[in-house]
Design a protein around this motif. Structure first.
Motif, mmCIF file in Angstrom:
data_model
loop_
_atom_site.group_PDB
_atom_site.id
_atom_site.type_symbol
_atom_site.label_atom_id
_atom_site.label_comp_id
_atom_site.label_asym_id
_atom_site.label_seq_id
_atom_site.Cartn_x
_atom_site.Cartn_y
_atom_site.Cartn_z
ATOM 1 N N UNK A 179 -2.939 0.643 -5.654
ATOM 2 C CA UNK A 179 -3.174 2.041 -5.965
ATOM 3 C C UNK A 179 -4.191 2.133 -7.091
ATOM 4 N N UNK A 183 -0.914 11.948 -4.042
ATOM 5 C CA UNK A 183 -2.213 11.268 -4.028
ATOM 6 C C UNK A 183 -3.324 12.294 -4.137
ATOM 7 N N UNK A 204 -3.742 4.408 6.334
ATOM 8 C CA UNK A 204 -5.137 4.807 6.171
ATOM 9 C C UNK A 204 -6.032 3.678 6.657
ATOM 10 N N UNK A 258 -7.305 2.116 -0.631
ATOM 11 C CA UNK A 258 -6.241 2.268 -1.623
ATOM 12 C C UNK A 258 -6.082 3.742 -1.936
ATOM 13 N N UNK A 259 -4.859 4.140 -2.172
ATOM 14 C CA UNK A 259 -4.601 5.536 -2.508
ATOM 15 C C UNK A 259 -4.820 5.754 -3.996
ATOM 16 N N UNK A 285 9.397 6.231 -7.327
ATOM 17 C CA UNK A 285 8.753 7.493 -6.968
ATOM 18 C C UNK A 285 8.288 7.449 -5.518
ATOM 19 N N UNK A 286 7.731 6.309 -5.127
ATOM 20 C CA UNK A 286 7.168 6.206 -3.787
ATOM 21 C C UNK A 286 8.221 5.802 -2.754
ATOM 22 N N UNK A 287 9.397 5.483 -3.233
ATOM 23 C CA UNK A 287 10.444 5.094 -2.300
ATOM 24 C C UNK A 287 10.163 3.760 -1.626
ATOM 25 N N UNK A 288 9.572 2.838 -2.365
ATOM 26 C CA UNK A 288 9.325 1.504 -1.797
ATOM 27 C C UNK A 288 10.074 0.471 -2.650
ATOM 28 N N UNK A 308 6.108 16.230 -11.078
ATOM 29 C CA UNK A 308 7.240 15.864 -10.272
ATOM 30 C C UNK A 308 8.323 15.169 -11.086
ATOM 31 N N UNK A 344 3.206 5.536 1.308
ATOM 32 C CA UNK A 344 4.582 5.924 1.013
ATOM 33 C C UNK A 344 4.709 7.449 0.980
ATOM 34 N N UNK A 345 5.816 7.952 1.394
ATOM 35 C CA UNK A 345 6.134 9.382 1.387
ATOM 36 C C UNK A 345 5.435 10.172 2.482
ATOM 37 N N UNK A 346 4.586 9.529 3.255
ATOM 38 C CA UNK A 346 3.877 10.265 4.297
ATOM 39 C C UNK A 346 4.835 10.521 5.468
ATOM 40 N N UNK A 383 1.264 -3.051 -2.312
ATOM 41 C CA UNK A 383 0.169 -2.126 -2.029
ATOM 42 C C UNK A 383 -0.626 -1.884 -3.302
ATOM 43 N N UNK A 420 1.780 -2.256 -6.446
ATOM 44 C CA UNK A 420 3.189 -1.899 -6.436
ATOM 45 C C UNK A 420 3.715 -2.178 -5.048
ATOM 46 N N UNK A 421 4.731 -2.992 -4.957
ATOM 47 C CA UNK A 421 5.339 -3.350 -3.684
ATOM 48 C C UNK A 421 4.283 -3.862 -2.695
ATOM 49 N N UNK A 432 1.536 15.887 0.591
ATOM 50 C CA UNK A 432 2.541 15.048 -0.067
ATOM 51 C C UNK A 432 2.512 15.286 -1.570
ATOM 52 N N UNK A 469 -3.633 0.740 5.407
ATOM 53 C CA UNK A 469 -2.942 0.847 4.132
ATOM 54 C C UNK A 469 -1.793 1.820 4.320
ATOM 55 N N UNK A 470 -0.598 1.354 4.030
ATOM 56 C CA UNK A 470 0.523 2.268 4.270
ATOM 57 C C UNK A 470 0.570 3.350 3.206
#
Lengths: 139, 753
Positions: free
Chosen positions: B462, B560, A44, B572-573, B508-511, B583, A35-37, B460, B457-458, B557, A32-33
């Motif tokens: 969450x 999460x 993960x 999943x995050x 926010x996540x830049x995706x 933020x 983002x921001x990492x 992925x 989202x994109x 970060x 699992x990618x």
């Protein structure tokens, strides 16, 4: 004095980490990618109900990206109480090496490699680069 | 009475356990008579029972244990040595104690059990007289004591168990349900279905419970996976089994969670003393009332809540309640009331600490926040009084100096908030000046498993904890185009009249969001006392997720709060909504400050956010948005008359009502039972402006054209190429409430000094 290393390859080079740090070795898992990492943290992984981060050693060591069709292998290490999966190209073997074969990294070595390499063991036909697993897996 | 009963219950459970230990110790002691350890242990047990029974005024119990203790002390100190007789007497004593305990358990008192005999025997032994075993029984079959004595005589080893399990004649008719209690009883039926206290509870190692909890967590995960797979396949049998598994796992989870539950009273029990001492120290009279003591929550949470709660209670007594003199002067009873209330609500435990003290003045809190540079005056003007109050939780708000000014409530509140949020809880404060203050904690029932919404989202997935989720809004492409508005680059959505700032998760996540059909899905979230809308691509489902910690480099970060494993085994995050809000919303605040900076540089036009409202006869007015706190709909009947003015009750206060149509002398075009109202606030005073409709919110460089001024109009401006009058709100409000600005213009600080 001798050391026992788990070896693996990255971009054609042979690397090794101390066997005591290695928990297990396994095939690529769905990731699992995150983002921001940081760049080197590629995602993960769910390892039997435990969530761990995967560190792409190619990125960490400043090597070119792996070919798309090449599935990475995982070297699961325990560092500072955390379990982390290192992504590598192929797994080698468990190898006993002797201190006499060891030499610190050459002075000409620069870049990310310098930070994460302890030194090299001179094998008969090639060099085995010893990785500082604590540093490579952290941050 | 309840309290007393609980203490007695605890005493009974503890004593029963101790007595079982005592039986074993005594028997062991017979085999090794010299053992100091055993004697010490027995002595302590009896000593404990004696102490507690004295405290609880069980005289007979105390007298028996007292002589027993004397005997044991001698034995322990080596002044007497163990003989079979001593053992017998001690066992008889234990049985008598047991008997008394049973009586207490059943009747709430010691009853008429005979203890003189045993006391006499022990005393005799103590005084070195011949132990007069046969002399004793007079009130023959009255109680089990004699039984036990006889049996003890026969065989010390058997006595304890037998006396309990095989009572003689008088008890034989009584169905022996109780393992311990066996008191001849007029109402044998009472025994049915009742387990004695000692049998109905056991002590379990907390570690074991934690392990169980973990295992259940794993089971829940596996269940999720199976249920999901079963859903994908068309196998009826499998689906049925999956459903059963689902059910059982849920119940198991609930059951295991219950084992870790403890009543909040465990925590509260210490508070009366704290309140009393502190009240005495501060010279205040405080009545503490506690409602919902039996409310249970996870023991780890109980531990985590302890300090914050104590802090809040101390604060309430120290700063919230006034001195008796002040209270009398304010026409309140001299004795202040501090109320602790706990209850379950929506899968959470709510704990309230309320006092009926002086309350907190939102104005002063606001002034303080500005003074400390935590908020700008502009920001403050846009906040509701309730929001302003929450500022006391900001780090850096509280100092010792605040104690006098802001009724001192700020002390350490940021720490309280941090602690509560660390366990996934929230805290909010409400206060009415002169009437009191309420702090409300919302705490999840447990930490390990949380209900969450999974979103996409994109590409992925969450998880968003339900705790922060207020509602979901789905807009199709057509509606989204209109409903999502733009305030100088910041998207907002008008949710039931109030503006909801929107944040795109993908940004926010830049995706890169993969939603291109124009549909907008908004998860309305609450954090840090603020609401905001998180725009996501897709909503998947709600499920219970097991929170897995993240590694250190990912925690850094700050987006999460953990990870979880979904039904298909993928990770999943979990979004940290608090951090996300911090933020995003801070970024907003920064933006605003930048803009005001631009203003100061003084360009030709001014950027002003305006709320455009429609009145009758096609007139439109613009109201500066900075002073608008809320948009509300009131029922026409909500308006009341005071003298010749109209007022409306709103959030515990009374607002003067200004009908802008009347003020401008136009006829309302609106024919509805509902009034559209703009709540306009300056400082702590508000008015309700009644308009026909809310047209738009615009944010443009405006130029006022002052030459067309009319009664009550500040000027006109071009809004999207239409001329709109800018309302001279001041004049309009003064017409309804001449004193509206009076307070605000008075130099406030002098008052505060």
């Amino acid at each position: 004095m001798s050391a026992r290393l788990v070896t693996f390859t990255l971009d054609g080079h042979l690397y090794g980490v101390d066997v005591t740090a290695v928990q297990e070795v396994l095939r690529g898992q769905p990731q699992t990618r995150i983002p921001l990492a940081p760049d080197a943290v590629s995602g993960l992984i769910n390892l039997r109900g435990q969530v761990m981060s995967a560190v792409e050693l190619r990125v960490r060591l400043g090597l070119p990206d792996r070919r798309e069709d090449q599935e990475p292998m995982l070297v699961v290490v325990r560092v500072a109480g955390e379990t982390i999966a290192l992504l590598v190209d192929t797994i080698g073997a468990v190898m006993d090496v002797d201190d006499e074969q060891f030499e610190p990294p050459p002075d000409t070595l620069a870049g990310p490699g310098r930070e994460f390499l302890v030194g090299a063991y001179k094998l008969e036909d090639q060099l085995l680069l010893s990785l500082d697993v604590d540093r490579a897996a952290a941050a | 009475m309840d309290e007393i009963d609980e203490i007695v219950q605890e005493f009974l459970v503890e004593s029963h356990e101790n007595l079982d230990q005592l039986d074993r110790d005594l028997v062991a002691l017979e085999r090794e008579p010299g053992s100091r350890d055993l004697l010490g242990s027995i002595f302590r047990t009896i000593h404990t029972i004696k102490g507690t029974s004295g405290f609880l005024a069980f005289g007979k119990l105390e007298s028996v244990t007292h002589v027993g203790e004397n005997l044991l002390a001698r034995l322990r100190d080596g002044k007497m040595s163990m003989t079979p007789q001593t053992t017998d007497v001690l066992l008889a004593m234990v049985d008598t104690v047991r008997d008394l305990l049973s009586a207490i358990e059943e009747h709430g008192g010691e009853g008429d059990a005979e203890v003189g005999a045993v006391v006499e025997r022990i005393s005799a032994l103590l005084e070195g007289r011949e132990p007069a075993v046969e002399v004793v029984p007079e009130s023959l079959v009255e109680s089990l004591v004699e039984d036990a004595v006889e049996r003890a005589d026969k065989s010390a080893a058997e006595s304890a168990a037998e006396a309990v399990e095989a009572p003689d004649a008088p008890a034989a008719e009584t169905p022996v349900v109780d393992a311990v209690a066996d008191h001849p009883d007029d109402h044998p039926d009472d025994h049915h279905g009742r387990r004695s206290v000692a049998d109905s509870s056991i002590r379990v190692d907390v570690d074991l419970l934690d392990t169980l909890m973990q295992l259940v967590g794993e089971l829940v995960l596996t269940r999720n996976q199976i249920v999901r797979q079963a859903g994908d396949q068309q196998d009826v049998e499998l689906t049925r089994s999956a459903q059963r598994l689902n059910l059982i796992a849920s119940e198991l989870q609930e059951g295991v969670m219950k084992t870790r539950m403890q009543p909040i009273d465990n925590l509260w029990a210490k508070l009366p003393r704290v309140v009393r001492d502190l009240g005495a120290h501060c010279g205040k009279r405080v009545a503490l009332s506690m409602v919902g003591k039996e409310t249970e929550l996870d023991r780890s949470l109980l531990e985590a809540v302890k300090d914050p709660l104590t802090h809040l209670v101390r604060n309430a007594v120290d700063h919230g309640l006034e001195t008796p003199e002040d209270r009398m002067a304010a026409g309140k009873p001299a004795e202040g009331v501090l109320t602790l209330r706990a209850f379950h609500e929506g899968g959470q435990v709510v704990v309230e600490v309320s006092d009926d003290g002086a309350g907190i003045d939102a104005d002063k809190v606001g002034a303080k926040a500005v003074e400390r540079g935590l908020r700008t005056a502009n920001q403050l003007a846009q906040m509701t009084p309730t929001d302003v109050l929450q500022l006391i939780f900001l780090p850096g708000f509280s100092t010792a100096a605040a104690v006098t000014n802001v009724s001192g409530r700020g002390v350490g509140m940021d720490v309280v908030k941090t602690n509560i949020e660390a366990i996934g809880g929230t805290i909010e404060i409400e206060s009415v000046v002169g009437r009191g203050t309420t702090c409300r904690l919302r705490i999840p029932l447990t930490l390990a498993i949380v209900p969450a919404l999974t979103v996409e989202c994109a590409g992925d997935r969450y998880a968003i904890p339900q705790l922060s989720l207020l509602e979901l809004v789905a807009l199709d492409a057509d509606r989204a185009a209109n409903a999502v508005e733009d305030v100088n680059g910041a998207s907002v959505y008008r949710l039931r009249g109030s503006l909801l700032p929107l944040v795109r998760l993908a940004d926010v996540l830049g995706v890169e969001s993969d939603r291109s059909d124009g549909h907008v899905l908004i998860a309305v979230l609450q954090a840090e006392g603020k609401r905001f809308g998180l725009v996501i691509d897709r909503v998947l489902s709600t499920e219970e997720i097991v929170v897995k910690p993240l590694g250190t480099q990912l925690k850094a970060i700050g987006t999460y709060s953990g990870a979880t494993i979904l039904g298909d085994g993928r990770v999943a995050l979990i979004l940290d909504v608090q951090a996300l809000a911090r933020r995003v919303l801070n970024m907003d605040a920064l933006d605003q400050e930048d803009r005001t900076g631009d203003d100061a540089r003084g360009t030709a036009g001014r950027t002003l956010r305006l709320l455009v409202a429609g009145l009758g006869e096609g007139r439109k007015v613009a109201i500066p948005l900075s002073s608008v706190t809320r948009l509300e709909n009131f029922d026409r009947t909500a308006l009341e008359r005071v003298g010749n003015r109209e007022v409306v009750q709103y959030r515990g206060g009374i607002l003067p009502v200004v009908r802008l149509n009347d003020y401008y002398g136009v006829a309302s075009a609106r024919d509805s039972e509902e009034l559209v109202v703009v709540i306009y606030t300056v400082g702590d005073r508000s008015v309700a402006l009644v308009v026909d409709e809310i047209v738009d919110i615009v944010d443009e460089v405006t130029e006022f054209h002052d030459d067309v001024t009319d009664h009550g109009v500040l000027g006109s401006t071009l809004v999207r190429d239409r001329i709109v009058e800018v309302l001279d709100v001041r004049a309009a409000i003064m017409s309804a409430d001449p004193s509206f600005y009076a307070d605000h213009e008075m130099p406030e600080l002098q008052e505060a000094m």
